[in-house]
Design a protein around this motif. Structure first.
Motif, mmCIF file in Angstrom:
data_model
loop_
_atom_site.group_PDB
_atom_site.id
_atom_site.type_symbol
_atom_site.label_atom_id
_atom_site.label_comp_id
_atom_site.label_asym_id
_atom_site.label_seq_id
_atom_site.Cartn_x
_atom_site.Cartn_y
_atom_site.Cartn_z
ATOM 1 N N SER B 147 1.739 6.328 3.763
ATOM 2 C CA SER B 147 0.482 6.122 3.054
ATOM 3 C C SER B 147 0.239 7.195 2.004
ATOM 4 C CB SER B 147 -0.678 6.088 4.039
ATOM 5 O OG SER B 147 -0.699 7.277 4.775
ATOM 6 N N ASN B 157 -6.607 7.467 -2.245
ATOM 7 C CA ASN B 157 -6.682 8.281 -1.056
ATOM 8 C C ASN B 157 -5.790 7.667 0.036
ATOM 9 O OD1 ASN B 157 -7.636 9.324 1.434
ATOM 10 N ND2 ASN B 157 -9.469 9.999 0.340
ATOM 11 N N PRO B 158 -4.970 8.457 0.730
ATOM 12 C CA PRO B 158 -4.108 7.896 1.781
ATOM 13 C C PRO B 158 -4.884 7.112 2.841
ATOM 14 C CG PRO B 158 -3.496 10.157 1.355
ATOM 15 C CD PRO B 158 -4.741 9.902 0.549
ATOM 16 N N ASN B 159 -6.094 7.560 3.130
ATOM 17 C CA ASN B 159 -6.889 6.816 4.124
ATOM 18 C C ASN B 159 -7.217 5.423 3.602
ATOM 19 O OD1 ASN B 159 -6.956 8.933 5.921
ATOM 20 N ND2 ASN B 159 -8.737 9.852 4.927
ATOM 21 N N THR B 160 -7.489 5.345 2.319
ATOM 22 C CA THR B 160 -7.774 4.036 1.716
ATOM 23 C C THR B 160 -6.530 3.164 1.776
ATOM 24 O OG1 THR B 160 -9.228 5.204 0.201
ATOM 25 C CG2 THR B 160 -8.722 2.935 -0.337
ATOM 26 N N ARG B 162 -4.191 3.309 3.951
ATOM 27 C CA ARG B 162 -3.988 2.869 5.335
ATOM 28 C C ARG B 162 -4.889 1.698 5.689
ATOM 29 N NH1 ARG B 162 -2.974 8.232 6.017
ATOM 30 N NH2 ARG B 162 -5.125 8.822 6.362
ATOM 31 N N SER B 163 -6.155 1.818 5.337
ATOM 32 C CA SER B 163 -7.060 0.751 5.750
ATOM 33 C C SER B 163 -6.774 -0.529 4.978
ATOM 34 C CB SER B 163 -8.515 1.186 5.619
ATOM 35 O OG SER B 163 -8.793 1.534 4.312
#
Lengths: 675, 177
Positions: B147, B157-160, B162-163
């Motif tokens: 990610s 953003n890596p979190n974005t 991922r989701s």
């Protein structure tokens, strides 16, 4: 059983799509037969690396020789941080101008419907203009939730223990790490597909952290809702020994409808060998954010009545109102709690709940207003919701067009009073877009904002930056002309009478706007800070720190800090700067969010996570002083597999929370004593 | 993974080391180990065999010219797919200007082999996603990016990442399941 990732991967691998026979090794040989690799020395960056490496080697030799001479002196630790002092006189003036065109705004009222049928009828008459607002996708791109130092919000504050670096004093924001001093809860990154959001719990253990256990909301959601439901954990709160995880929980139907809920799952951590759910609250829509203030939790989600199916393609019978509930019980929000406009191109709703944080998050009130929420700004009295839509002029109902062509944007700001229940107050529509919660500021009953006019965020149709002032009913009182020509401001900071903006213009200006006459905001002055600013940090009344990244030729700059003097608002000047170099700061989360920054009020210093560790800095005598730089244990040169995403301090120790991106995706914790 | 270069049986790591030093045979051998994945990524991104071949060819040329800049040999995977990603982006822009207005169907061509049904199904599932989500799926599932690497390429953003990946896979599963 295969997870979605493996299932889809297998489908691709077995798709039969493979390089044709004519594309074997000979194909490559033919292409490169007359080509030679470029010489590294021609690449200035690589050349610089080489020179630096040689210089480093020389430095090592000198250091060894010096050490051999001064056998009893303590060797200095190597530092990969570059200190640069910029003299104010050397800063070229940025070419910032203020145009004559003022911000245009439009007021519209939201209506209340007394019965459900009437409301449903109203909603089904509205479209889904950009209802991909299961959040606000583009707002999530590196949208920094940037800063003012704060001692924290609703929960009891202990100065010996880290708090999240919040936007507003007294308003606590959730984050991926929280500590109560004895426990550290960390929402680790699991690369999204095998388990989205695993919370590892560590004991701080006086500088010797120990892994204790893991909480997996994903499993609990499946137990509650069934195997076809998915869960993404976004962030968390920790109140003594109560851990609350905020999640989006959703399922996708064959008709492509996405049913989505925002969950607040509270776990009792009193007995770590028997962690159990002690509270479950949910509301319709995708989780956006939460705030904790005055013992109340405000939970915000974005709800699509058509389950994210475009209105034109949706079965009108499937329209629904948002629900709220606890554990297995759920009910629709009453029609009279929902406000929608007479005429809107989008039927999305922002859903807001108020919960009693002191009593197990017992629901107190809820409401829903038209327009999904992209991000929120919260004060002790009011909640502001902001959402961006593509403008009528460019948008034709095609989300990809919005994403690809950069249609110009309009923003909605909705104000809701939170001082005595949740009450809708006012609404305004503006041309352009706001970046994040730092672009809004409530001061003496007025709302000040800074935004990019008609900028989609993709840089195609920018007309400038604006600073505007609204009265308590969101009537526009005054606006600057279009300042500069750049994209949406990358960072905004307000003092009593001045707004400071940074944008991505070539010169990376720090722009000061005078707000003392709120009917006539005007450009006051500027300086060049040379680097890209993600957020500002208040050092004291006279100085601000710009946190961001170096203005590199590509988009991946290294972490940079610039200290500016704002004692004379019209003439901000740069005092000092500090740049990290090489990969250690390439992925620092502090480049993206203020929540990654740690301020220790007792020491009056800052901790900033880097890709491979952290730096500890202090502002002293108008300079940025590097106190410590630490490389986390377990870090290897293969930087793609590691990242320190957050740090917390407890007493005299700094704890580093690291994600690994190797096969096991296991988070790692490390600790170092304050220097 | 093994291949023969210069008469010796080499594994991927050795090939990378030799390729970095400019050994053409080693580079070609290395490419041969990756060719199916590279082509697959380019094909599902561009949906057209000749454009996919052009993008891979462009990637080979660019990668070889810059191979000596590969500092971390372990990161060869990510490095070459980043080059391919850029080649494909250039090709996609060209497609839009040259082809899309003439004949949009050209963008939907599927391979003519016995797996036609599977590919069409995958194309349909990918089409259910918006462009960014499609890119995230291809980079993550086909190119094998994590990610953070995907986030860096797409400026997200890596979190974005991922989701969005998680949601996209769930959506695709509905079509493929």
């Amino acid at each position: 059983m295969k997870n979605d990732f493996d299932f889809i991967k297998e489908k691709f691998e077995n798709s039969g799509v493979a390089a044709p026979e004519n594309m074997g090794g000979d194909f490559a040989l033919d292409i490169i037969s007359d080509v030679e690799p470029d010489n590294n020395d021609k690449n200035p960056r690589l050349k610089l690396r080489k020179i630096t490496a040689i210089a480093a080697s020389v430095a090592v030799v000198i250091a060894v020789m010096t050490a051999s001479v001064f056998l009893f002196s303590k060797p200095e630790k190597s530092v990969s941080v570059k200190k640069e002092t910029i003299q104010p006189s050397s800063a070229k003036p940025a070419e910032v101008r203020e145009g004559k065109e003022k911000m245009r705004t439009e007021k519209f009222e939201l209506n209340m419907y007394s019965n459900r049928d009437e409301l449903i009828k109203k909603l089904s008459g509205l479209g889904t203009k950009y209802n991909f607002g299961i959040g606000n996708y583009d707002m999530l791109y590196y949208s920094p939730e940037a800063p003012n130092p704060s001692s924290g919000g609703g929960f009891e504050s202990n100065p010996e223990v880290s708090r999240t670096y919040n936007r507003t004093e007294g308003i606590e924001e959730p984050d991926i790490v929280k500590t109560n001093g004895s426990l550290i809860c960390f929402l680790e990154s699991t690369d999204g597909v095998k388990s989205v959001g695993r919370i590892n719990i560590y004991s701080s253990n006086n500088g010797n952290p120990k892994y204790k256990t893991t909480v997996e909301p994903y499993d609990d959601v499946k137990k509650m809702r069934g195997k076809n439901w998915y869960c993404e954990v976004y962030n968390l709160y920790l109140n003594n020994k109560k851990l609350t995880a905020f999640c989006s929980v959703y399922s996708v139907s064959k008709e492509n409808r996405v049913d989505c809920y925002a969950y607040a799952l509270t776990y009792d951590l009193n007995d770590l060998s028997n962690i159990h759910l002690s509270g479950v609250y949910f509301q319709g829509g995708r989780y956006i954010d939460a705030r904790l203030t005055g013992g109340k939790l405000i939970l915000i989600s974005s709800f699509s009545p058509y389950g994210l199916v475009e209105a034109s393609k949706a079965d009108k019978k499937t329209i629904s109102l948002p629900k709220i509930g606890e554990y297995g019980k759920e009910k629709e929000i009453a029609a009279e709690k929902i406000r929608v406009p007479n005429n809107a191109a989008d039927c999305s709703l922002a859903v807001i709940s108020e919960l009693d944080a002191e009593n197990g998050f017992e629901p107190l009130d809820c409401t829903a207003v038209a327009g999904y929420s992209g991000f929120v700004y919260c004060t002790k009295s009011n909640l502001y919701l902001s959402a961006a839509f593509a403008s009528d002029e460019y948008f034709s109902g095609d989300s990809e067009r919005y994403e690809n062509e950069g249609a110009s944007a309009v923003s909605l700001i909705t104000k809701i009073s939170i001082s005595n229940g949740l009450k809708y107050k006012a609404n305004v529509k503006l041309n352009g877009r706001l970046l994040n919660q730092f672009a809004l500021d409530e001061y003496k009953d007025k709302l000040r904002i800074a935004m990019g006019g008609s900028d989609s965020g993709y840089g195609y149709t920018s007309t400038g930056n604006y600073v505007c002032v609204f009265d308590k009913d969101l009537n526009l009182l005054g606006s600057t002309g279009a300042i500069s020509y750049s994209k949406i401001p990358t960072a905004v900071f307000f003092t009593a009478n001045t707004a400071y903006l940074a944008n991505n213009q070539k010169e990376k200006p720090l722009i000061a706007v005078d707000l003392s006459d709120y009917e006539n905001p005007r450009l006051l002055g500027q300086t060049e800070i040379s680097e890209y600013t993600t957020f500002f940090v208040t050092v004291d009344d006279d100085r601000i720190l710009s946190v961001g990244k170096t203005a590199f030729e590509d988009t991946f700059g290294y972490l940079s800090l610039v200290l500016s003097d704002i004692s004379s608002p019209g003439k901000p000047k740069v005092l000092d700067s500090l740049k990290t170099k090489y990969i250690s700061a390439l992925n620092s989360d502090a480049k993206n969010t203020q929540r990654a920054l740690v301020y220790n009020p007792k020491r009056d210093d800052y901790i900033i996570p880097l890709d491979n560790g952290m730096i500890n800095i202090k502002i002293e005598n108008g300079k940025i002083k590097l106190i410590d730089e630490y490389t986390a244990k377990g870090y290897s040169d293969d930087y793609t597999g590691f990242g320190t995403v957050r740090c917390v301090y407890i007493d005299d120790y700094i704890y580093l929370l690291n994600n690994t991106y190797d096969d096991d995706f296991q988070s790692k914790i490390d600790c170092v004593k304050y220097k | 993974m093994n291949d023969v270069a210069g008469g010796k049986i080499m594994n991927g790591d050795n090939l990378i080391k030799m390729a970095v030093q400019g050994d053409k045979a080693a580079f070609a051998g290395l490419y041969a180990l990756y060719k199916d994945r590279l082509y697959r990524y380019a094909y599902f991104k561009l949906r057209n065999d000749s454009d996919a071949q052009d993008a891979v060819a462009d990637c080979i040329l660019c990668a070889y010219k810059n191979v000596s800049s590969l500092k971390n040999e372990k990161a060869f995977d990510a490095w070459i797919f980043k080059i391919l990603y850029r080649s494909c982006c250039t090709a996609a822009k060209r497609q839009i200007t040259e082809k899309a207005f003439e004949n949009p169907d050209k963008l939907k061509i599927i391979p003519s082999d016995e797996n036609i049904f599977v590919s069409a199904e995958l194309c349909e599932a990918l089409d259910a996603l918006n462009q960014t989500d499609r890119e995230i799926v291809l980079l993550s599932v086909v190119a094998g990016f994590n990610s953070r690497e995907t986030g860096r390429l797409l400026k997200m953003n890596p979190n974005t990442v991922r989701s969005r990946l998680s949601r996209s896979l769930a959506k695709m599963k509905v079509f493929l399941g």
